[in-house]
Design a protein around this motif. Structure first.
Motif, PDB file in Angstrom:
ATOM      1  N   ASN A   1      45.062 -37.750  23.699  1.00 41.12           N
ATOM      2  CA  ASN A   1      44.345 -36.765  22.749  1.00 41.12           C
ATOM      3  C   ASN A   1      45.658 -36.974  21.309  1.00 41.12           C
ATOM      4  OD1 ASN A   1      45.725 -34.384  21.601  1.00 41.12           O
ATOM      5  ND2 ASN A   1      46.960 -34.732  23.752  1.00 41.12           N
ATOM      6  N   LYS A   2      44.705 -37.394  20.005  1.00 42.36           N
ATOM      7  CA  LYS A   2      45.660 -37.327  19.007  1.00 42.36           C
ATOM      8  C   LYS A   2      46.712 -36.775  18.715  1.00 42.36           C
ATOM      9  CE  LYS A   2      41.355 -40.186  17.121  1.00 42.36           C
ATOM     10  NZ  LYS A   2      40.534 -40.140  16.137  1.00 42.36           N
ATOM     11  N   GLU A   3      46.598 -35.484  18.880  1.00 44.14           N
ATOM     12  CA  GLU A   3      48.015 -34.539  18.061  1.00 44.14           C
ATOM     13  C   GLU A   3      49.159 -34.658  19.373  1.00 44.14           C
ATOM     14  OE1 GLU A   3      47.762 -32.633  15.002  1.00 44.14           O
ATOM     15  OE2 GLU A   3      45.438 -33.613  15.484  1.00 44.14           O
ATOM     16  N   GLY A   4      48.325 -35.130  20.971  1.00 43.60           N
ATOM     17  CA  GLY A   4      50.025 -35.555  21.491  1.00 43.60           C
ATOM     18  C   GLY A   4      50.620 -33.851  21.970  1.00 43.60           C
ATOM     19  N   PHE A   5      51.659 -34.062  22.345  1.00 46.59           N
ATOM     20  CA  PHE A   5      52.218 -33.073  23.346  1.00 46.59           C
ATOM     21  C   PHE A   5      54.116 -32.076  22.720  1.00 46.59           C
ATOM     22  CE2 PHE A   5      49.756 -35.530  25.830  1.00 46.59           C
ATOM     23  CZ  PHE A   5      49.214 -34.955  26.550  1.00 46.59           C
ATOM     24  N   TYR A   6      54.091 -30.878  22.587  1.00 47.88           N
ATOM     25  CA  TYR A   6      54.936 -30.265  22.306  1.00 47.88           C
ATOM     26  C   TYR A   6      55.979 -30.700  24.247  1.00 47.88           C
ATOM     27  CZ  TYR A   6      52.915 -28.057  18.440  1.00 47.88           C
ATOM     28  OH  TYR A   6      52.395 -28.375  17.463  1.00 47.88           O
ATOM     29  N   ILE A   7      57.110 -31.072  23.425  1.00 51.41           N
ATOM     30  CA  ILE A   7      57.850 -31.364  25.475  1.00 51.41           C
ATOM     31  C   ILE A   7      59.349 -30.425  24.609  1.00 51.41           C
ATOM     32  CG2 ILE A   7      60.017 -32.553  26.172  1.00 51.41           C
ATOM     33  CD1 ILE A   7      58.500 -35.117  23.978  1.00 51.41           C
ATOM     34  N   ILE A   8      58.700 -29.489  26.100  1.00 45.69           N
ATOM     35  CA  ILE A   8      59.571 -28.105  26.263  1.00 45.69           C
ATOM     36  C   ILE A   8      60.702 -27.944  27.234  1.00 45.69           C
ATOM     37  CG2 ILE A   8      59.468 -25.898  26.774  1.00 45.69           C
ATOM     38  CD1 ILE A   8      58.542 -26.288  23.951  1.00 45.69           C
ATOM     39  N   ARG A   9      61.294 -27.846  27.033  1.00 46.15           N
ATOM     40  CA  ARG A   9      62.827 -27.896  28.702  1.00 46.15           C
ATOM     41  C   ARG A   9      62.304 -27.080  29.538  1.00 46.15           C
ATOM     42  NH1 ARG A   9      66.771 -31.517  26.976  1.00 46.15           N
ATOM     43  NH2 ARG A   9      67.270 -31.669  23.878  1.00 46.15           N
ATOM     44  N   ASN A  10      62.231 -27.564  30.712  1.00 46.75           N
ATOM     45  CA  ASN A  10      61.844 -26.336  31.820  1.00 46.75           C
ATOM     46  C   ASN A  10      62.793 -27.165  32.832  1.00 46.75           C
ATOM     47  OD1 ASN A  10      61.350 -25.308  33.968  1.00 46.75           O
ATOM     48  ND2 ASN A  10      58.924 -25.430  33.727  1.00 46.75           N
ATOM     49  N   GLY A  11      64.199 -26.475  33.154  1.00 49.56           N
ATOM     50  CA  GLY A  11      65.025 -26.662  34.152  1.00 49.56           C
ATOM     51  C   GLY A  11      66.161 -28.168  34.066  1.00 49.56           C
TER      52      GLY A  11
ATOM     53  N   ILE B   1      64.905 -32.794  21.216  1.00 44.85           N
ATOM     54  CA  ILE B   1      64.725 -33.139  22.915  1.00 44.85           C
ATOM     55  C   ILE B   1      63.582 -34.614  23.107  1.00 44.85           C
ATOM     56  CG2 ILE B   1      62.073 -32.002  21.937  1.00 44.85           C
ATOM     57  CD1 ILE B   1      64.124 -31.849  25.723  1.00 44.85           C
ATOM     58  N   THR B   2      63.090 -35.140  21.830  1.00 45.15           N
ATOM     59  CA  THR B   2      62.421 -36.197  22.322  1.00 45.15           C
ATOM     60  C   THR B   2      63.284 -37.351  22.057  1.00 45.15           C
ATOM     61  OG1 THR B   2      63.133 -36.577  19.106  1.00 45.15           O
ATOM     62  CG2 THR B   2      60.721 -35.975  20.094  1.00 45.15           C
TER      63      THR B   2
END
Length: 424
Positions: A389-399, A276-277
């Motif tokens: 924020n230092k942990e960042g984000f998970y990137i999750i597909r949504n449509g 996803i990245t």
């Protein structure tokens, strides 16, 4: 030429001699009499004491709607369905049978309850043509959109459960399960655990399986029946079969179903799509992601009150957006875009980095002029500690888009869809 004149009389002689044989052997009909088919259909429908359960398959989205229908006479029906809360309990309606193109058909008169349901959906046909009767199941085809209408005989036990409003109970149990505060959900059955997601808009139940590098999605339409939540397609992977969720015990942070199935609320994904990245980063300058509501929680969609600004169109994140030709570092931009497509004051340049486990982390690089709009300043004050924020984000597909999920606790997330910056 003589041969021609000889052949013609012989041909007439053959026809005259064979005339009686045609009269004595009429052609046998190979098509069914539609009137007899209609009589058989009505008899079948009217003589079912416990009524019929039905499945309507949306001709466009393929969503499934389940229900129960009684044919009280050849003009009157009573029904209920999981389509919406307006139809969970028994409704009265009308039906009209007719023969069209030598086929038995039926439709529901306008302004009657079932017709209102079909019209409201916009993706369900109004006229249904008999396809076939197969044992205890009757199949109909919609005449335009391609809706599939399947009737199958009910039992007294199932009918009574449906009449007792079990559809609404099952729906409430499912919604309560997915109202847990964190973004991620695990489904456990035996020794196996899967990430799951519920898409109420598309009416889809999603199960992630495979591995981080061989990520797979199982997607099935779902519906509610007399005792649970039914997946229209059966999930069957590594000997684990899931067709139905029958609620037993639904708590604020835990849900238990029959067959040893449990659902829990979690702060990180069990399986994560590492590819996803690349899709998030994009392949061309000017590619980014825009959101109409920014970040929210389970209880509140727009926590930064972005929609309170009438001049604002989207909140945008450009992972890589080089504006200066001699930029010292490869940077992106986080910015509010107005309805005219221009950048509003308060844009920020950020560095976009990715962790080994696939999270995206934004680091503040350059802050543009402070915005004069007090609503925009208030929004930035809420968004800034989330974005950086230092942990960042998970990137999750949504449509067609992605959900950016705060990796600290998965209590905050935003839905972003692809946007492009106009190049000067």
């Amino acid at each position: 030429m003589k041969n021609i004149f000889y052949i013609i009389p012989l041909l007439f002689l053959f026809i005259n001699c064979s005339k009686n044989s045609f009269e004595e052997n009429p052609v046998e009909k190979v098509w069914k009499d539609p009137n007899k088919e209609m009589e058989k259909l009505k008899e079948e429908l009217l003589n079912q004491e416990n009524g019929w359960e039905f499945k309507l398959e949306d001709g466009l989205t393929k969503a499934i709607f389940f229900g129960h229908i009684n044919f009280d006479s050849d003009t009157d029906i009573s029904f209920l369905t999981d389509y919406s809360k307006n139809y969970y309990k028994k409704n009265k309606g009308k039906i009209i049978f007719s023969i069209k193109n030598n086929k038995p058909t039926f439709h529901f008169p306008k302004t009657t309850r079932f017709a209102q349901l079909l019209e409201h959906s916009r993706n369900l046909d109004s006229l249904y043509i008999l396809n076939r009767i197969d044992n205890d199941t009757i199949f109909f085809d919609g005449h335009q959109i391609g809706t599939k209408f399947k009737l199958f005989k009910s039992t007294n036990e199932r009918k009574q459960a449906l009449m007792s409003n079990n559809i609404e109970k099952n729906r409430k149990d499912l919604i309560k399960t997915f109202e847990m505060k964190k973004y991620f959900f695990y489904l456990r059955k035996g020794e196996h655990t899967f990430d799951i997601k519920l898409d109420t808009f598309r009416k889809e139940f999603i199960i992630n399986h495979g591995t981080n590098t061989d990520f797979k999605l199982f997607i099935s339409k779902y519906y509610f029946d007399h005792d649970g939540i039914v997946l229209n397609k059966t999930f069957n992977v590594n000997g684990v079969e899931i067709k139905k969720l029958k609620p037993k015990n639904i708590q604020a942070d835990f849900a238990e179903f029959e067959d040893g199935i449990t659902i829990t609320n979690e702060s990180k994904p069990k399986i994560y799509d590492l590819s996803i990245t690349k899709d998030f980063h994009g392949h061309i300058v000017g590619f980014g992601w825009g959101s109409y509501a920014g970040f929210g929680t389970r209880d509140k969609r727009d926590i930064a009150n972005i929609r309170a600004m009438p001049e604002l169109n989207v909140h945008a994140i450009f992972p890589t957006l080089i504006i200066q030709e001699d930029a010292e570092r490869l940077h992106g931009m986080i910015v509010f875009i107005n309805r005219a497509g221009g950048f509003m004051l308060g844009a920020e340049l950020q560095l976009t980095n990715y962790t080994e486990d696939g999270r995206v982390v934004f680091t503040k690089y350059v802050i543009e002029d402070d915005p004069k709009n007090p609503l925009l300043m208030a929004s930035k004050a809420i968004l800034t500690p989330i974005l950086y924020n230092k942990e960042g984000f998970y990137i999750i597909r949504n449509g067609a888009g992605v959900d950016l999920v705060d990796a600290r606790d998965a209590l905050t997330w935003g839905n972003y869809v692809p946007v492009m910056r106009k190049q000067d």
